[in-house]
Each structure stands twice: as structure tokens, then as C-alpha cells.
Design an enzyme around this catalytic site. Structure first.
Site, PDB file in Angstrom:
ATOM      1  N   ALA A  91       1.127  -1.037  -0.215  1.00  0.00           N
ATOM      2  CA  ALA A  91      -0.135   0.175  -0.189  1.00  0.00           C
ATOM      3  C   ALA A  91       0.827   1.128  -0.029  1.00  0.00           C
ATOM      4  O   ALA A  91       2.451   0.792   0.147  1.00  0.00           O
ATOM      5  CB  ALA A  91      -1.221  -0.291   1.453  1.00  0.00           C
ATOM      6  N   GLY A 109       0.471  -4.943   0.798  1.00  0.00           N
ATOM      7  CA  GLY A 109      -1.215  -4.652  -0.003  1.00  0.00           C
ATOM      8  C   GLY A 109      -0.759  -5.955  -1.630  1.00  0.00           C
ATOM      9  O   GLY A 109      -1.054  -5.931  -1.548  1.00  0.00           O
ATOM     10  N   GLU A 116      -0.891  -9.370  -0.506  1.00  0.00           N
ATOM     11  CA  GLU A 116      -1.677  -9.342  -0.445  1.00  0.00           C
ATOM     12  C   GLU A 116      -3.127  -9.808  -1.842  1.00  0.00           C
ATOM     13  O   GLU A 116      -3.944 -10.902  -1.980  1.00  0.00           O
ATOM     14  CB  GLU A 116      -2.711  -7.976   0.715  1.00  0.00           C
ATOM     15  N   GLU A 146       4.713  -5.285   7.027  1.00  0.00           N
ATOM     16  CA  GLU A 146       3.924  -4.530   7.524  1.00  0.00           C
ATOM     17  C   GLU A 146       4.133  -4.077   9.014  1.00  0.00           C
ATOM     18  O   GLU A 146       4.124  -2.905   9.891  1.00  0.00           O
ATOM     19  CB  GLU A 146       2.655  -4.446   7.632  1.00  0.00           C
TER      20      GLU A 146
HETATM   21  N1  DAK Z   1       4.164   3.816  -0.695  1.00  0.00           N
HETATM   22  C1  DAK Z   1       4.755   4.122  -1.453  1.00  0.00           C
HETATM   23  N2  DAK Z   1       6.596   4.492  -1.980  1.00  0.00           N
HETATM   24  C2  DAK Z   1       7.013   3.490  -1.871  1.00  0.00           C
HETATM   25  C3  DAK Z   1       6.416   2.223  -1.578  1.00  0.00           C
HETATM   26  C4  DAK Z   1       5.217   2.649  -0.995  1.00  0.00           C
HETATM   27  N3  DAK Z   1       4.873   0.949  -0.689  1.00  0.00           N
HETATM   28  N4  DAK Z   1       7.363   1.564  -2.133  1.00  0.00           N
HETATM   29  C5  DAK Z   1       8.471   2.042  -2.539  1.00  0.00           C
HETATM   30  N5  DAK Z   1       8.122   3.320  -2.775  1.00  0.00           N
HETATM   31  C6  DAK Z   1       9.283   3.869  -3.794  1.00  0.00           C
HETATM   32  C7  DAK Z   1       9.837   5.013  -2.427  1.00  0.00           C
HETATM   33  O1  DAK Z   1       9.502   6.004  -2.115  1.00  0.00           O
HETATM   34  C8  DAK Z   1      10.672   5.370  -4.220  1.00  0.00           C
HETATM   35  O2  DAK Z   1      10.578   6.485  -4.019  1.00  0.00           O
HETATM   36  P1  DAK Z   1      11.607   7.730  -4.201  1.00  0.00           P
HETATM   37  O3  DAK Z   1      12.076   7.928  -3.233  1.00  0.00           O
HETATM   38  O4  DAK Z   1      12.360   7.321  -5.835  1.00  0.00           O
HETATM   39  O5  DAK Z   1      10.601   9.145  -4.700  1.00  0.00           O
HETATM   40  C9  DAK Z   1       9.943   4.126  -5.163  1.00  0.00           C
HETATM   41  O6  DAK Z   1       9.494   3.909  -4.751  1.00  0.00           O
HETATM   42  C10 DAK Z   1      11.529   3.552  -5.940  1.00  0.00           C
HETATM   43  O7  DAK Z   1      12.043   2.767  -4.135  1.00  0.00           O
HETATM   44  P2  DAK Z   1      13.203   3.179  -3.697  1.00  0.00           P
HETATM   45  O8  DAK Z   1      13.749   3.363  -4.491  1.00  0.00           O
HETATM   46  O9  DAK Z   1      13.140   2.355  -1.929  1.00  0.00           O
HETATM   47  O10 DAK Z   1      14.052   1.103  -4.327  1.00  0.00           O
HETATM   48  P3  DAK Z   1      14.344  -0.164  -4.140  1.00  0.00           P
HETATM   49  O11 DAK Z   1      14.577  -1.266  -5.187  1.00  0.00           O
HETATM   50  O12 DAK Z   1      15.650   0.498  -2.743  1.00  0.00           O
HETATM   51  O13 DAK Z   1      13.792  -1.308  -2.745  1.00  0.00           O
HETATM   52  C11 DAK Z   1      10.905  -2.018  -1.948  1.00  0.00           C
HETATM   53  C12 DAK Z   1      12.087  -1.832  -2.972  1.00  0.00           C
HETATM   54  C13 DAK Z   1       9.847  -2.361  -2.476  1.00  0.00           C
HETATM   55  C14 DAK Z   1      11.818  -3.544  -1.631  1.00  0.00           C
HETATM   56  C15 DAK Z   1      11.249  -0.933  -0.519  1.00  0.00           C
HETATM   57  O14 DAK Z   1      10.816   0.629  -1.762  1.00  0.00           O
HETATM   58  C16 DAK Z   1      10.321  -1.237  -0.053  1.00  0.00           C
HETATM   59  O15 DAK Z   1      11.014  -1.476   1.120  1.00  0.00           O
HETATM   60  N6  DAK Z   1       8.711  -0.484  -0.055  1.00  0.00           N
HETATM   61  C17 DAK Z   1       8.006  -1.046   0.908  1.00  0.00           C
HETATM   62  C18 DAK Z   1       8.263  -1.402   1.026  1.00  0.00           C
HETATM   63  C19 DAK Z   1       6.554  -2.396   1.950  1.00  0.00           C
HETATM   64  O16 DAK Z   1       7.456  -2.192   3.527  1.00  0.00           O
HETATM   65  N7  DAK Z   1       4.852  -2.878   1.499  1.00  0.00           N
HETATM   66  C20 DAK Z   1       4.708  -2.544   2.936  1.00  0.00           C
HETATM   67  C21 DAK Z   1       3.568  -1.492   2.403  1.00  0.00           C
HETATM   68  S1  DAK Z   1       2.560  -1.110   3.782  1.00  0.00           S
HETATM   69  C22 DAK Z   1      -4.459  -1.952   4.171  1.00  0.00           C
HETATM   70  C23 DAK Z   1      -4.703  -2.929   2.754  1.00  0.00           C
HETATM   71  C24 DAK Z   1      -3.524  -2.905   2.581  1.00  0.00           C
HETATM   72  C25 DAK Z   1      -2.203  -2.883   3.645  1.00  0.00           C
HETATM   73  C26 DAK Z   1      -3.048  -1.352   5.124  1.00  0.00           C
HETATM   74  C27 DAK Z   1      -3.818  -1.699   4.736  1.00  0.00           C
HETATM   75  N8  DAK Z   1      -6.435  -1.707   3.934  1.00  0.00           N
HETATM   76  C28 DAK Z   1      -7.021  -1.933   3.572  1.00  0.00           C
HETATM   77  C29 DAK Z   1      -6.551  -1.001   5.594  1.00  0.00           C
HETATM   78  C30 DAK Z   1      -1.270  -2.867   3.549  1.00  0.00           C
HETATM   79  C31 DAK Z   1       0.214  -2.042   3.974  1.00  0.00           C
HETATM   80  C32 DAK Z   1       1.159  -2.171   3.192  1.00  0.00           C
HETATM   81  O17 DAK Z   1       1.360  -2.243   2.209  1.00  0.00           O
END
Ligand code: DAK
Length: 273
Positions: free
Chosen positions: A63, A108, A111, A131
Site C-alpha cells: 500500500a 498489500g 495480499e 507491515e
Molecule cells: N509506498 C510508497 N512509495 C513506495 C513504496 C510504498 N509501499 N514502495 C516503494 N516506494 C517508492 C519509494 O519511496 C521510492 O520513491 P522515490 O524515493 O524514488 O520518490 C521508489 O518507490 C523506489 O523505491 P526504492 O528507492 O526504495 O527502491 P529499492 O529498489 O531500493 O527498494 C523496495 C524496493 C520495494 C524493497 C522498497 O521500496 C520497499 O521496501 N518498499 C516498501 C515495502 C513495504 O514496506 N511495503 C508494505 C507497505 S504497508 C490496508 C490494505 C493494505 C495495507 C494496509 C492497509 N487497508 C485495506 C486498510 C497494506 C499495508 C502495506 O502494504
């Protein structure tokens, strides 16, 4: 649909998520675009299977953290309807949905893939529910679907640690069913779709319904329960299967398929009627 490419190849719809700036992170606007694409898929009766994939090195990186960071519990609860609703929609679509995981499927993103019927991945894919590392838990079905798919111990280990798995491990734990080199993933997803599409589509859809019922993915209203339990008993599940199986004997496809077998026909063409 600025961030989505929707293509029809034969009877297959290929929905490619293409929001490279955030690695396909799901924000409200993007979720609305995906739903819009699904409206087109559902409106086209000539589509038999749907493939969902991503462009670049990400399937969906979760997300959108930028969008969520300042939300209140009430706001996130409302927002959650979007993510959770999309996954329920995919699960209940009558046609098979294949997730072709081309890179990161995190949070997400995983998911979403868990709500698809079949998951295949490229060798460089990474899947996980990180998460807890952000101080929250899944909100779109991850804590519910992952244990159903890989079992309690592995699911809890992945969810409590936030550890992601590579394609090889995902295959070993049954999270995905096949792994391919990245440049072959879409081709193989299309081959898989084709091998589903050559079968009788009424039967394929009935099979999806029957399997989903047994694993708790269908609505209880699909069958009159013989018990008061929430989960259907094995008797209910087998009854549901029989009641889904029997109407197929009133279709042209059943005559074509069984008659063709008995006549030793090589290339059976179903009419999906
Ligand atoms: N959100 C926003 N931006 C994101 C992002 C994300 N989840 N993932 C990546 N980006 C953005 C980065 O901020 C970066 O942006 P700039 O700095 O270039 O502006 C760009 O994408 C490239 O990312 P990286 O520079 O980090 O690239 P890397 O190759 O170094 O790393 C990565 C890729 C995917 C491993 C890393 O970006 C990462 O760890 N991303 C976050 C992954 C994560 O933690 N995902 C879980 C998010 S929490 C719900 C439904 C669902 C959810 C919650 C509630 N409801 C229905 C209530 C789910 C929650 C989640 O998914």
C-alpha cells in the site's frame, strides 16, 4: 487508466500495473483505476482468464505509505474498504485470475496476489508481509489468506518477522506454483491461461466456485447449510460440489467433451454453452 495497461490477447486479459514512480504502490486513485480495468474485463464475455502482472522490478510494493502515513484509525478503516474490497472482488470473479509476480510483492501487493487463483513468479521475485516493520499489520486479508495457503507456522513466522521470501522458497512453501526466468514470465502466464482456455469454460468456472466454497472463499448463501457452524462441514462441501457438478450435464459442452472422448476425437472444441 494512466497507470495501467490492459491488453486482450486471444481470450486472455493482461492487466499490467505500471506506476513506476512508486513501484506500483497502491493508493486510492490507483485502486480505482484497477477497479475500472476490472469493470472492462467483467463486461467482456469473450475473456476467459485474467493475468495480473507488474512492469519493471515490482509487482506491487505494498500500500502507498505516503498516502497512509498520516491517516487516523477512522480514515484507514474507510480506506481499507478499497484494498480489501478489490481482493474480495478478484477472489469472486467467475473467471480464473493468475498473478504473474514479476518482482516485489510486498504488503498489500502480496495480499493482492493471495486473492488470485494461481500465483506464478519470476526468479527475481520477493514476497512478504513486512507491515510489522512499519508498526502495523496487514489490512487487506494477508493475515487471513496467507495461513490458508502456506499453513500457520510459516505464515506466522513470515508475518511476525516481516521476512520476505524469494521465488525458490515461495515455491517450496506452496505460496506460488511455478517459477520462470523474468523474460519468460508473461509468455508462461499466457501459456498457462491458454491451457485453461481450451477446456470447457462453464466447467472451469464451476470448478473455481466449488474449490472456493470448500476453502471458505464463497458466500454462505451459495448453499443451504446443514449445520449451524460458520464453516461448511465436509458433507456441505461435497453437497455443494455435487450441486455445482450436476447442472453441467445440461450443457452442450458436456456432450461435446464426453462424446468427443468416446469418439476418440483429438481436438475437442467447446462452445462454452
Ligand atoms: N509506498 C510508497 N512509495 C513506495 C513504496 C510504498 N509501499 N514502495 C516503494 N516506494 C517508492 C519509494 O519511496 C521510492 O520513491 P522515490 O524515493 O524514488 O520518490 C521508489 O518507490 C523506489 O523505491 P526504492 O528507492 O526504495 O527502491 P529499492 O529498489 O531500493 O527498494 C523496495 C524496493 C520495494 C524493497 C522498497 O521500496 C520497499 O521496501 N518498499 C516498501 C515495502 C513495504 O514496506 N511495503 C508494505 C507497505 S504497508 C490496508 C490494505 C493494505 C495495507 C494496509 C492497509 N487497508 C485495506 C486498510 C497494506 C499495508 C502495506 O502494504
Amino acid at each position: 487508466m494512466a497507470n495501467i495497461v490492459l491488453k486482450k490477447i486471444g481470450h486472455t486479459a493482461v492487466l499490467t500495473l505500471n506506476k513506476k514512480s512508486t513501484m506500483n504502490a497502491l493508493c486510492a486513485e490507483f485502486l480505482a483505476e484497477i477497479n475500472e480495468a476490472l469493470d472492462s474485463v467483467e463486461a467482456d464475455e469473450d475473456i476467459y482468464t485474467l493475468i495480473i502482472t507488474g512492469s519493471g522490478k515490482s509487482f506491487v510494493a505494498g500500500a502507498d505509505i505516503d498516502e497512509m502515513v498520516d491517516m487516523t484509525p477512522q480514515q484507514i478503516l474507510e480506506w481499507s474498504g478499497l484494498g480489501s474490497g478489490l481482493n474480495l472482488r478478484l477472489e469472486k470473479m467467475p473467471i480464473p485470475v493468475i498473478a504473474a509476480i514479476n518482482g516485489y510483492a510486498l504488503g498489500g501487493g502480496l495480499e493482492l496476489a493471495l486473492a488470485c487463483d494461481i500465483r506464478i513468479a519470476s526468479e527475481n521475485a520477493r514476497m512478504g508481509l513486512p507491515e510489522v516493520k512499519l508498526g502495523v499489520i496487514c489490512g487487506a486479508g494477508g493475515t487471513q489468506r496467507l495461513p490458508d495457503i502456506v499453513g500457520e507456522s510459516i505464515a506466522k513466522e513470515m508475518i511476525f518477522t516481516g521476512r520476505s521470501v524469494n521465488a525458490e522458497e515461495a515455491l517450496k512453501i506452496g505460496l506460488i506454483s511455478k517459477v520462470f526466468p523474468q523474460d519468460k514470465l508473461l509468455e508462461e502466464a499466457l501459456n498457462l491461461a491458454l491451457s485453461i482456455e481450451k477446456n470447457g469454460q462453464l466447467a472451469v468456472r464451476a470448478a473455481k466456485k466449488a474449490v472456493n466454497f470448500g476453502i471458505g472463499k464463497a458466500q454462505a448463501s451459495d448453499i443451504e447449510m446443514s449445520t449451524s457452524e460458520n464453516l461448511p462441514s465436509i458433507e456441505d462441501r461435497c453437497l455443494f460440489e455435487r450441486e455445482t457438478f450436476a447442472p453441467l450435464f445440461d450443457t452442450e459442452d458436456q456432450k461435446i467433451g464426453m462424446g468427443g472422448f468416446l469418439r476418440k476425437e483429438k481436438d475437442i472444441k467447446f462452445k462454452n454453452k
